[in-house]
Design an enzyme around this catalytic site. Structure first.
Site, PDB file in Angstrom:
ATOM      1  N   CYS A   1     -15.999   2.985  -0.540  1.00 36.03           N
ATOM      2  CA  CYS A   1     -14.902   2.129  -0.082  1.00 36.03           C
ATOM      3  C   CYS A   1     -14.494   2.394   1.364  1.00 36.03           C
ATOM      4  CB  CYS A   1     -13.701   2.265  -1.019  1.00 36.03           C
ATOM      5  SG  CYS A   1     -12.919   3.896  -1.026  1.00 36.03           S
TER       6      CYS A   1
ATOM      7  N   ARG B  52     -13.708  -7.296   0.838  1.00 32.03           N
ATOM      8  CA  ARG B  52     -12.262  -7.131   0.661  1.00 32.03           C
ATOM      9  C   ARG B  52     -11.554  -8.435   1.040  1.00 32.03           C
ATOM     10  NH1 ARG B  52      -9.767  -2.086   0.842  1.00 32.03           N
ATOM     11  NH2 ARG B  52      -7.865  -3.298   0.503  1.00 32.03           N
TER      12      ARG B  52
ATOM     13  N   HIS C 165      -6.778   1.485  -7.189  1.00 33.13           N
ATOM     14  CA  HIS C 165      -7.147   0.717  -5.997  1.00 33.13           C
ATOM     15  C   HIS C 165      -7.795  -0.596  -6.463  1.00 33.13           C
ATOM     16  CE1 HIS C 165      -7.814  -0.149  -1.941  1.00 33.13           C
ATOM     17  NE2 HIS C 165      -8.559   0.874  -1.552  1.00 33.13           N
TER      18      HIS C 165
ATOM     19  N   GLN D 135      -9.744  -3.123  -4.085  1.00 32.92           N
ATOM     20  CA  GLN D 135     -11.052  -2.612  -3.704  1.00 32.92           C
ATOM     21  C   GLN D 135     -12.077  -2.876  -4.806  1.00 32.92           C
ATOM     22  OE1 GLN D 135     -12.116  -0.874  -0.656  1.00 32.92           O
ATOM     23  NE2 GLN D 135     -13.995  -1.568  -1.640  1.00 32.92           N
TER      24      GLN D 135
ATOM     25  N   ASP E  13     -16.542   8.457  -3.150  1.00 29.93           N
ATOM     26  CA  ASP E  13     -15.357   8.269  -2.310  1.00 29.93           C
ATOM     27  C   ASP E  13     -15.112   9.584  -1.590  1.00 29.93           C
ATOM     28  OD1 ASP E  13     -13.096   7.213  -1.131  1.00 29.93           O
ATOM     29  OD2 ASP E  13     -11.863   7.261  -2.946  1.00 29.93           O
TER      30      ASP E  13
ATOM     31  N   ARG F 292       0.881  -1.179   0.000  1.00 31.44           N
ATOM     32  CA  ARG F 292       0.000   0.000   0.000  1.00 31.44           C
ATOM     33  C   ARG F 292       0.912   1.221   0.000  1.00 31.44           C
ATOM     34  NH1 ARG F 292      -5.391   1.261   1.964  1.00 31.44           N
ATOM     35  NH2 ARG F 292      -5.512   3.301   2.966  1.00 31.44           N
TER      36      ARG F 292
END
Length: 308
Positions: A264, A292, A128, A131, A224, A101
């Site tokens: 998310c 996830r 991402h 996700q 988001d 990450r």
């Protein structure tokens, strides 16, 4: 052959479906697959703080019979004295896979070029993809077939979630609508890549400035945070520019009656989404957060099988 997952279009439409099918299987039989038995170790590296990514990968690796090695770059040589490729060459002799990450996509690319074990993008500034696997799994659970569905994303068009929705949605044959201000547009090369994919899958890409136009008739509504990590000093300007893209009850009413809402997380309630939407009957965010775990487990199983 070693495969990496650095961005959503690293998977073909068939491969994406294979992983989503596998995710449904591992969700139904959580401890049925043990490719990391030994236990083998997976390095999980964090440049950024995390809740869902840290928990889902650590739990998922353990579920698969492995041991997660959580590494903070603040307490390692990566990004300081040592290059990503040098770190990768050290890790590959001791771990089964590397999850990172991070910030720039270029670090992930360098790490993947330097190792013979799978490298997984757990989040970068540009994409991402893990996700999106979870989101697609969630949409499939609630809507069935992905192909032909209309997905509307409202907010910051330069967001990593937007770039991943463009690529993953096109790969799934979905009609992806992005509504954002003209000064918050997605990367042109990502849009072009998504449009190229859509021509082969029957999907489509629309970049709009009118939120209502994007949401009208949508099967899925997504947003988001407007203020991602590292952009806190831009909050006032972002709120002013993005206020017309807030997802509230009136906005959701423009979508299909059975439309679902995704985010998310973490969410800034009252900014990009109102509480009555995120806590409402159309919201599936808790399924999305749980998925996830299952999507990433399926991804790891699939990548390890490719490398076997």
């Amino acid at each position: 052959m070693t495969r990496h997952f650095l961005r959503d279009d690293d998977l073909s439409p068939l491969e994406q479906k294979e992983i989503l099918d596998l995710a449904e299987q591992v969700k139904a039989d959580r401890w049925g697959r043990k490719p990391l038995a030994g236990p083998q170790t997976v390095a999980v590296i964090f440049d950024k703080s995390s809740t869902r990514t840290r928990v889902s990968f650590a739990v998922g690796i353990a579920d698969l019979g492995g041991s997660p090695l959580i590494i903070s770059t603040a307490n390692s040589q990566l990004g300081g004295k040592e290059t990503a490729s040098d770190t990768a060459r050290v890790l590959e002799r001791q771990v089964a896979a590397i999850v990172w990450r991070t910030y720039g996509q270029e670090g992930l690319i360098e790490m993947a070029h330097g190792t013979q074990v799978p490298v997984i993008n757990a989040l970068s500034d540009e994409f991402h993809p893990c996700q999106l696997l979870a989101d697609l799994l969630t949409i499939r659970e609630h809507k069935g077939e992905l192909k032909g569905l209309i997905v509307a994303f409202l907010g910051d068009g330069a967001d990593n979630m937007v770039h991943s929705y463009l690529l993953a949605g096109a790969t799934a044959g979905m009609h992806v609508r992005i509504a954002c201000p003209a000064d918050y547009l997605p990367l042109a090369d990502v849009v072009a890549d998504a449009e190229k994919i859509a021509t082969t899958t029957g999907g489509s890409i629309s970049i709009l400035t009118d939120a209502a136009e994007a949401v009208t008739g949508a099967d899925v509504v997504v947003t988001d945070t407007w203020v991602s990590m590292g952009k806190e000093d831009e909050k006032a300007a972002r709120v002013a520019s993005l206020s017309a893209y807030k997802v509230d009850a009136a906005m959701m009413a423009l979508a299909k009656p059975d439309a679902i809402f995704l985010h998310c997380l973490p969410a800034d309630r009252g900014y990009e989404v109102e509480a009555d939407v995120i806590d409402g009957t159309q919201s599936v965010i808790w399924d999305e957060a749980e998925n996830r775990l299952h999507a990433q487990k399926a991804l790891m199983v699939w990548l390890l099988e490719q490398a076997a």
